[in-house]
Write an enzyme that holds these catalytic residues in place. Structure first.
Site, short mmCIF file in Angstrom:
data_model
loop_
_atom_site.label_atom_id
_atom_site.label_comp_id
_atom_site.label_asym_id
_atom_site.label_seq_id
_atom_site.Cartn_x
_atom_site.Cartn_y
_atom_site.Cartn_z
N SER A 120 51.24 -2.69 38.55
CA SER A 120 50.02 -2.45 37.77
C SER A 120 50.22 -1.37 36.74
O SER A 120 49.42 -1.25 35.82
CB SER A 120 48.87 -1.95 38.65
N HIS A 141 50.88 -9.93 36.68
CA HIS A 141 49.99 -8.99 37.36
C HIS A 141 48.78 -9.73 37.93
O HIS A 141 47.85 -10.09 37.21
CB HIS A 141 49.55 -7.89 36.37
N GLU A 153 47.59 -11.30 34.52
CA GLU A 153 48.06 -10.77 33.24
C GLU A 153 49.55 -11.07 33.13
O GLU A 153 50.31 -10.73 34.04
CB GLU A 153 47.81 -9.25 33.17
N ASN A 191 43.20 -2.60 33.40
CA ASN A 191 43.22 -1.20 33.84
C ASN A 191 43.07 -0.22 32.69
O ASN A 191 42.82 0.96 32.90
CB ASN A 191 44.47 -0.89 34.66
#
Ligand code: NAI
Length: 387
Positions: A120, A141, A153, A191
């Site tokens: 991440s 991801h 992702e 994120n």
């Protein structure tokens, strides 16, 4: 590209177990490897009960569930993964440990085997550079829980082979996932873009503008399933604070990503949220979690949403991802009620600029600067989604 028949997953914890299930449900033969045999055993038991529940609910037949279970073979010996078409790594979040694993894998797999990482927060490019064939490395991801969250992702390293991204996206679509391509930048899409949901909420509570319960209620009224404080309590303050700190450091201390002192205090007190029985709220044992109870406070949602929308525009500005993929990512990765960019355009870009300029004037902080793209589009009237 050769389709993925044999898939390796290294790390059978939370994410690896979920990814193995997704691959097996898509019909792939899966090798699931973990250095800890107990983890493998727990992963097997967990899958059994998940599949039993799916059969009970009528989501699949008994035959289908046993075929899925049979497709996953568990091992502690990474050498068993030598025939895989792709290996997805979901081990501990540490660049040197992941690099070492990739070097071991490179010594045994075929030249065409793709090496993917579920990291991440680490740089995919840095991990690729530890390999002798960096062109085969890519970020993949998944979101937790992997079988339920559609978003993946897809993050190419600088060195990834041209065409690899598209091939991987096709495979993810074939697995029933929604791929969003992100540049190898801190936090990728979700994120990074989601930071203000937490940080602006924390800041408003610190200033005494509204209580955590009222801020939660204000965001739920906008269609979010959970408010920022109850969500941070669920994620765990240790995890949430670590993500914010990593993104902040990776952006060389940009004040837009500055972590919260209040959250650091919660971590210091080990008030980590639901998992320790106390975070912003208390979670008595044996009592159902009902969420926080507050009332909507005017202006709270506008401020958090304006910051989120600005972050989404800035990610487009810096070419982190396309507007379509950013909107897809926030809906499929963290369940936002609408895509931020389409939402911003429906809201009116002038209104967002006004909120941000007001905050910028009040505080005099860089944190509240408008993305050049947002400002420009507010002036020109150009739209991505609502022409
Ligand atoms: P976890 O701690 O649940 O599982 C990691 C597993 O890897 C452990 O079972 C450990 O025994 C095993 N392991 C460690 N080193 C190994 C090695 N060299 N060879 C074989 N097995 C090894 O961790 P989790 O939460 O599943 O995270 C895994 C990765 O996924 C991390 O990179 C994390 O940042 C990332 N991630 C985590 C998410 C989450 O919500 N937990 C979401 C998205 C990504």
């Amino acid at each position: 590209m050769k389709s993925w028949n044999i898939v390796g997953v290294v790390g059978a914890g939370t994410m690896g177990s979920g990814i193995a299930q997704v691959a097996a449900q898509a019909g792939c033969q899966v090798w699931l490897c973990d250095q800890n045999p107990e983890v493998l055993h727990r992963s097997e038991q967990a899958l059994k009960s998940i599949l039993a529940r799916l059969v009970d609910k009528g989501s699949m037949t008994l035959d289908q569930s046993s075929a899925i279970a049979k497709r996953i073979v568990r091992t502690t010996d990474v050498a068993e993964l030598s025939t895989c078409d792709v290996i997805i790594e979901a081990i501990v979040e540490d660049l040197s440990v992941k690099s070492k694993l990739f070097q071991t894998l490179e010594g045994m797999v075929s030249e065409s085997c793709i090496l993917a990482t579920n990291t991440s927060s680490l740089s995919i490019t840095a991990l690729a550079s530890a390999c002798s064939h960096p062109h085969r490395v890519i970020g993949l991801h998944f979101f937790n829980p992997a079988p339920l969250m559609a978003l993946v992702e897809v993050v190419p390293a600088l060195q990834s082979a041209p065409g690899l991204v598209n091939d991987v996206c096709d495979q993810m679509a074939a697995w029933g996932k929604s791929p969003a391509v992100a540049k190898d930048t801190p936090g990728f899409i979700v994120n990074r873009v989601a930071r203000p949901f937490y940080s602006e909420a924390l800041r408003m509570a610190d200033e005494g503008l509204a209580s955590p319960a009222d801020i939660d209620a204000s965001m739920r009224a906008q269609g979010f399933r959970m408010g920022p404080f109850e969500l941070m309590d669920l994620i765990g303050h240790d995890v949430n604070y670590a993500v914010t700190s990593t993104v902040h450091a990776a952006f060389y201390g940009d004040s837009r990503y500055r972590p919260s002192h209040t959250q650091r205090q919660l971590v210091a007190a080990q008030w980590l949220g639901r998992k320790t029985g106390r975070g912003f709220f208390e979670y008595p044992v044996n009592e159902p979690h009902t969420g926080s109870h507050g009332t909507v406070v005017e202006g709270v949602a506008d401020r958090i949403l304006a910051m989120l929308m600005n972050e989404a525009f800035d990610a487009v500005f810096w070419r982190v991802a396309s507007p379509e993929h950013i909107d897809l990512a926030m809906q499929k990765g963290v369940n936002y009620p609408k895509g931020l960019i389409a939402w911003a355009e429906a809201w009116g870009l002038d209104r967002i600029v006004e909120v941000l300029d007001g905050l910028h004037q009040r505080y005099g902080e860089e944190r509240y600067r408008c993305s050049p793209l947002l400002k420009e589009r507010a002036q020109t009237g150009d739209r991505f989604f609502n022409p």
